[in-house]
Design a protein around this motif. Structure first.
Motif, PDB file in Angstrom:
ATOM      1  N   TYR A  85       0.830  -1.200   0.000  1.00 56.32           N
ATOM      2  CA  TYR A  85       0.000   0.000   0.000  1.00 56.32           C
ATOM      3  C   TYR A  85       0.867   1.253   0.000  1.00 56.32           C
ATOM      4  O   TYR A  85       2.013   1.235   0.444  1.00 56.32           O
ATOM      5  CB  TYR A  85      -0.937  -0.003   1.215  1.00 56.32           C
ATOM      6  N   GLN A  86       0.258   2.334  -0.473  1.00 51.02           N
ATOM      7  CA  GLN A  86       0.987   3.595  -0.529  1.00 51.02           C
ATOM      8  C   GLN A  86       1.124   4.249   0.837  1.00 51.02           C
ATOM      9  O   GLN A  86       2.016   5.072   1.036  1.00 51.02           O
ATOM     10  CB  GLN A  86       0.267   4.555  -1.492  1.00 51.02           C
ATOM     11  N   ALA A  87       0.245   3.913   1.752  1.00 54.32           N
ATOM     12  CA  ALA A  87       0.290   4.520   3.083  1.00 54.32           C
ATOM     13  C   ALA A  87      -0.257   3.536   4.106  1.00 54.32           C
ATOM     14  O   ALA A  87      -1.084   2.679   3.790  1.00 54.32           O
ATOM     15  CB  ALA A  87      -0.524   5.815   3.113  1.00 54.32           C
ATOM     16  N   VAL A  88       0.218   3.689   5.339  1.00 54.13           N
ATOM     17  CA  VAL A  88      -0.259   2.880   6.458  1.00 54.13           C
ATOM     18  C   VAL A  88      -0.615   3.829   7.606  1.00 54.13           C
ATOM     19  O   VAL A  88       0.205   4.670   7.981  1.00 54.13           O
ATOM     20  CB  VAL A  88       0.790   1.852   6.925  1.00 54.13           C
ATOM     21  N   VAL A  89      -1.826   3.704   8.124  1.00 50.71           N
ATOM     22  CA  VAL A  89      -2.262   4.483   9.284  1.00 50.71           C
ATOM     23  C   VAL A  89      -2.206   3.556  10.492  1.00 50.71           C
ATOM     24  O   VAL A  89      -2.890   2.531  10.538  1.00 50.71           O
ATOM     25  CB  VAL A  89      -3.682   5.037   9.082  1.00 50.71           C
ATOM     26  N   ILE A  90      -1.401   3.928  11.484  1.00 53.71           N
ATOM     27  CA  ILE A  90      -1.069   3.042  12.603  1.00 53.71           C
ATOM     28  C   ILE A  90      -1.730   3.562  13.875  1.00 53.71           C
ATOM     29  O   ILE A  90      -1.645   4.751  14.190  1.00 53.71           O
ATOM     30  CB  ILE A  90       0.457   2.980  12.809  1.00 53.71           C
ATOM     31  N   GLU A  91      -2.335   2.664  14.611  1.00 55.38           N
ATOM     32  CA  GLU A  91      -2.966   3.020  15.884  1.00 55.38           C
ATOM     33  C   GLU A  91      -2.144   2.484  17.049  1.00 55.38           C
ATOM     34  O   GLU A  91      -1.798   1.301  17.072  1.00 55.38           O
ATOM     35  CB  GLU A  91      -4.377   2.456  15.961  1.00 55.38           C
ATOM     36  N   GLY A  92      -1.841   3.351  17.996  1.00 57.51           N
ATOM     37  CA  GLY A  92      -1.182   2.911  19.215  1.00 57.51           C
ATOM     38  C   GLY A  92      -2.184   2.278  20.168  1.00 57.51           C
ATOM     39  O   GLY A  92      -3.364   2.111  19.853  1.00 57.51           O
ATOM     40  N   ALA A  93      -1.694   1.934  21.363  1.00 54.89           N
ATOM     41  CA  ALA A  93      -2.558   1.282  22.353  1.00 54.89           C
ATOM     42  C   ALA A  93      -2.373   1.960  23.701  1.00 54.89           C
ATOM     43  O   ALA A  93      -1.242   2.142  24.164  1.00 54.89           O
ATOM     44  CB  ALA A  93      -2.226  -0.200  22.468  1.00 54.89           C
ATOM     45  N   GLY A  94      -3.476   2.350  24.331  1.00 56.16           N
ATOM     46  CA  GLY A  94      -3.364   3.003  25.630  1.00 56.16           C
ATOM     47  C   GLY A  94      -2.563   4.285  25.517  1.00 56.16           C
ATOM     48  O   GLY A  94      -2.849   5.146  24.690  1.00 56.16           O
TER      49      GLY A  94
END
Length: 502
Positions: A133-142
């Motif tokens: 993919y051209q981009a990755v949106v990353i979610e942290g935790a806590g």
């Protein structure tokens, strides 16, 4: 020595000052916004701890938030989007799921020591997404500022440092203390981590933005970091929660309502099963917590459980079993989903200690069936036909996540015909119904059929998928209007400086 140019990260990581700061919904909104702009984007969460999960296209198991973010990206959910999922089964232990498959149960200390190996699995998934993919949106935790969890961290800054990706930090102003949250979180990070933070986002703001401006100026002056946006409080927004049970009702007072009661189990799983009911104006859903008896209602639904036998004991400790039997004597309906379905039978056996100490537990003995828990978890997305007595057959979709093998005479009265097998059972008197299907209320026709079985004469059909799509679009619109997307896009796609590599 060779010189190469570091490529752009093509990623952004959203971390929060607290749990439920809005990371999941902001990531979903960013995924939708990038997708609108013609950028192929995938969501990613290195490590998730949740009892709400979804089945992926590769027959794996990931957190439901990443499944929603995949929908926002126009993708089918894949196990690479959440390579590590922790499903708590005690206060100090959890089932560890890696690349969509259950590895084994670990206590907190054992898992902490195992994290370096987990990081390898996380990076494998991340690298695959980066290549596709051209981009990755990353979610942290806590929160990234949990001092006791900093060593071997794989969920927040530990991953960001390993992946060399930029970070924005989100805080929920509706909780109060937003400036302390943001300033304190940044202060507790290491110098390299602080440099990685590209700015702040304030979420769920109500009121006149002019009243906030002096605080924003102070924060930027004290930290040297820009405030990238102030997102408004979006009333009535619905996007599935990871763990917190959302109890908001959207009922029209002028309509007939079916009263549904759901006991909140100690290891309740996939409470998102009830979102479609909670958002249906024909239904009034009440979640009943420990220490409170089940009130009178039309339908009691026993939800899924990560630890079915221990939750059977939990039910009896709260005398909810007596409430269920009284409810049936008065002519009410009872339904069980997944673990709740298993509880409706005569026994739940766990000879291998899959969910805890080995042994057997007596169920409600309301359906003539028994369940044996097995080490190999069954994960599948399904579609088929719901066939309730006296009603037209309708289409149904859902997903199965269970370790149970259920057998018995009651299965001859199955309620769902699937391509490979039948599912569920209904009692001869029609009062009791059970199914393994999570998401059973999400399909409008199936939901209507079940509500009619439960006694609702005039059912208002609501399209739950459309409600979810509307929520994603509202979040994307708010981000477009309220966040500095040009700066965020610059952070994600700007080519980095030259670095030396030996």
């Amino acid at each position: 020595m060779s010189i190469h140019r570091r490529i752009a990260p093509r990623a952004i990581m959203v971390q929060g000052t607290t749990s439920d700061a809005g990371k999941s919904v902001i990531c979903a909104g960013l995924c939708r916004l990038l997708s609108r702009r013609g950028i192929s984007v995938a969501p990613f969460k290195p490590q998730n701890m949740a009892l709400n999960s979804a089945v992926t296209v590769d027959n794996g198991e990931i957190g439901r938030a990443q499944a929603v973010q995949a929908q926002a990206s126009g993708l089918e959910p894949h196990s690479d989007m959440n390579p590590v999922l922790l499903k708590p089964n005690t206060d100090i232990g959890a089932q560890v799921i890696v690349h969509g498959k259950a590895l084994r149960d670990m206590d907190a200390v054992t898992y902490h020591d195992y994290k370096p190996k987990v990081m390898d699995a996380i990076m494998e998934s991340y690298d695959r997404l980066q290549s596709q993919y051209q981009a990755v949106v990353i979610e942290g935790a806590g929160s990234p500022a949990e001092i006791n969890l900093r060593e071997n961290d794989v969920a927040n800054m530990g991953f960001a440092e390993k992946a060399d990706c930029p970070v924005i930090i989100v805080a929920d102003i509706d909780r109060g203390g937003v400036f302390a949250h943001l300033f304190g979180t940044l202060a507790l990070l290491s110098e390299s981590e602080q440099q990685r933070v590209k700015g702040f986002v304030i979420n769920r703001f109500r009121g006149d933005i002019k009243l906030l401006e002096s605080g924003l100026e102070w924060l930027e002056e004290k930290t040297g970091k820009p405030v990238l946006g102030v997102l408004p409080y979006l009333h009535g927004l619905h996007l599935e929660a990871e763990d917190a049970i959302e109890e908001q009702q959207l009922n029209d007072s002028g309509t007939q309502t079916l009263k549904v009661v759901v006991p909140v189990l100690s290891r309740m799983s996939n409470h998102t099963d009830f979102d479609a009911l909670r958002l249906n104006p024909s239904v009034d859903v009440t979640f009943v917590r420990q220490g409170t008896r089940l009130p009178s209602c039309d339908l009691i639904v026993l939800p899924g459980s990560k630890s079915t036998r221990s939750d059977l004991e939990f039910i009896r400790d709260n005398q909810w079993d007596q409430d269920v039997f009284r409810h049936l004597r008065f002519g009410g309906k009872v339904m069980g989903i997944c673990g709740g379905y298993q509880m409706l039978g005569r026994f739940v056996h766990d000879p291998d200690g899959v969910e805890g100490p080995s042994g057997s537990s007596q169920g409600f003995d309301l359906l003539d069936l028994e369940t044996t828990l097995e080490p190999e978890k069954q994960l599948r997305r399904v579609e088929g036909v719901l066939k309730l007595p006296g009603q037209e057959q309708v289409g149904i979709t859902g997903y199965e996540i269970h370790a149970g093998n259920t057998k018995g005479q009651a299965l001859e009265n199955s309620i769902v015909s699937l391509e490979e097998h039948n599912d569920g059972a209904i009692s001869e008197d029609g009062q009791i119904l059970g199914s393994y299907l999570h998401g059973i209320f999400d399909h409008p026709d199936a939901c209507k059929s079940i509500l009619e079985w439960a006694g609702l004469e005039q059912v208002i059909v609501s399209d739950y998928n459309s409600i979810r799509e509307e929520g994603i679009d509202r979040m994307a619109d708010a981000i477009e209007d309220s966040m500095d997307m040009s700066r965020i896009m610059g952070v994600m796609f700007e080519v980095g400086s030259e670095v030396a590599e030996l």
